[in-house]
Design a protein around this motif. Structure first.
Motif, PDB file in Angstrom:
ATOM      1  N   UNK A 119     -10.034  25.667  67.838  1.00 56.38           N
ATOM      2  CA  UNK A 119      -8.766  25.106  67.389  1.00 56.38           C
ATOM      3  C   UNK A 119      -7.850  26.224  66.927  1.00 56.38           C
ATOM      4  N   UNK A 120      -6.575  26.012  67.101  1.00 57.75           N
ATOM      5  CA  UNK A 120      -5.559  26.976  66.693  1.00 57.75           C
ATOM      6  C   UNK A 120      -5.452  26.971  65.178  1.00 57.75           C
ATOM      7  N   UNK A 121      -5.628  28.149  64.561  1.00 59.65           N
ATOM      8  CA  UNK A 121      -5.545  28.236  63.109  1.00 59.65           C
ATOM      9  C   UNK A 121      -4.161  28.632  62.626  1.00 59.65           C
ATOM     10  N   UNK A 122      -3.589  29.646  63.281  1.00 60.50           N
ATOM     11  CA  UNK A 122      -2.259  30.099  62.871  1.00 60.50           C
ATOM     12  C   UNK A 122      -1.711  31.084  63.882  1.00 60.50           C
TER      13      UNK A 122
END
Length: 181
Positions: A4-7
Motif C-alpha cells: 500500500x502507498x504510505x506517502x
C-alpha cells in the motif's frame, strides 16, 4: 502480499524532475534519494526530509551539470554513503550518525568509464559496474558477487575463499544464467 502507498516523498514538479537513484541505510534509519539536479535528499524512516547535500563533479572545469548520479549505497554502519557518477568517479561521503552532521568527502575512486550501478555489501567492500561492462570491487575481503550483462548472462564471481575451500565450479556462469533466464 499486499502493498500500500504510505506517502509521497517528493512533491510533483513542473518539467523533468526524475529520481536517478535511491538507497536505504543498513540500519533502516535513513533513506537517500538523488534527483536529476544531483542533490541527495536524506529522509528518516518515516519519510520526513531531515537533511540534504549536493554532490560534486569529478572535475569542476566541466561544471556542475556535467554528470549524473547513477548509484548510491550506504555503508554497513550507515555513517557513509558511496555515490557513483557518470563522470567516472565514486565518492564516499561521511554523513555521520546524527542528522545535521557535516557531509564531507572522505574517499575518491577514479574509474575508467561511467559508473552505472553500485552496492556496499560489507564494511570494506564497494561493488560497482562500469559503462564499459566491467563489474569491479573496491577492496577484496568479500566472498563474491553476481554480475548481469547486456547479452543476458549472469556470472558468479568469487573474490576470495578466505580458507573456506569454496571454489567457482567450471561452467558455473552458463549454469547460473540458464537457470535465471
Amino acid at each position: 502480499m499486499q502493498l500500500k502507498h504510505l506517502r509521497t516523498l517528493l512533491s510533483p514538479q513542473d518539467g523533468a524532475a526524475k529520481v536517478t537513484c535511491m538507497a536505504w541505510s543498513q540500519n533502516n534509519a535513513k533513506f537517500a534519494v538523488c534527483t536529476v539536479d544531483r542533490v541527495v535528499l536524506l529522509n528518516d524512516e518515516h519519510g520526513e526530509r531531515r537533511d540534504k547535500f549536493s554532490t560534486k563533479p569529478a572535475d569542476m572545469k566541466y561544471g556542475r551539470k556535467s554528470y549524473m548520479v547513477k548509484g548510491m549505497a550506504f555503508s554497513p554502519d550507515s555513517t557513509k554513503i558511496a555515490i557513483g557518477q557518470t563522470d567516472n568517479i565514486i565518492y564516499v561521503y561521511k554523513i555521520g550518525e546524527d542528522w545535521g552532521d557535516k557531509k564531507v568527502i572522505c574517499n575518491k575512486f577514479i574509474q575508467t568509464s561511467a559508473v552505472t550501478c553500485l552496492q556496499w555489501p560489507a564494511e570494506y567492500i564497494i561493488v560497482f559496474g562500469l559503462a564499459e561492462g566491467k563489474p569491479l570491487l573496491i577492496s577484496c575481503s568479500g566472498k563474491g558477487i553476481l554480475s548481469g550483462h547486456a547479452d543476458g548472462t549472469i556470472v558468479r564471481y568469487l573474490f576470495d575463499d578466505e580458507g573456506s575451500g569454496e571454489s567457482q565450479p567450471a561452467g558455473m556462469e552458463k549454469d547460473l544464467s540458464d537457470k535465471l533466464l
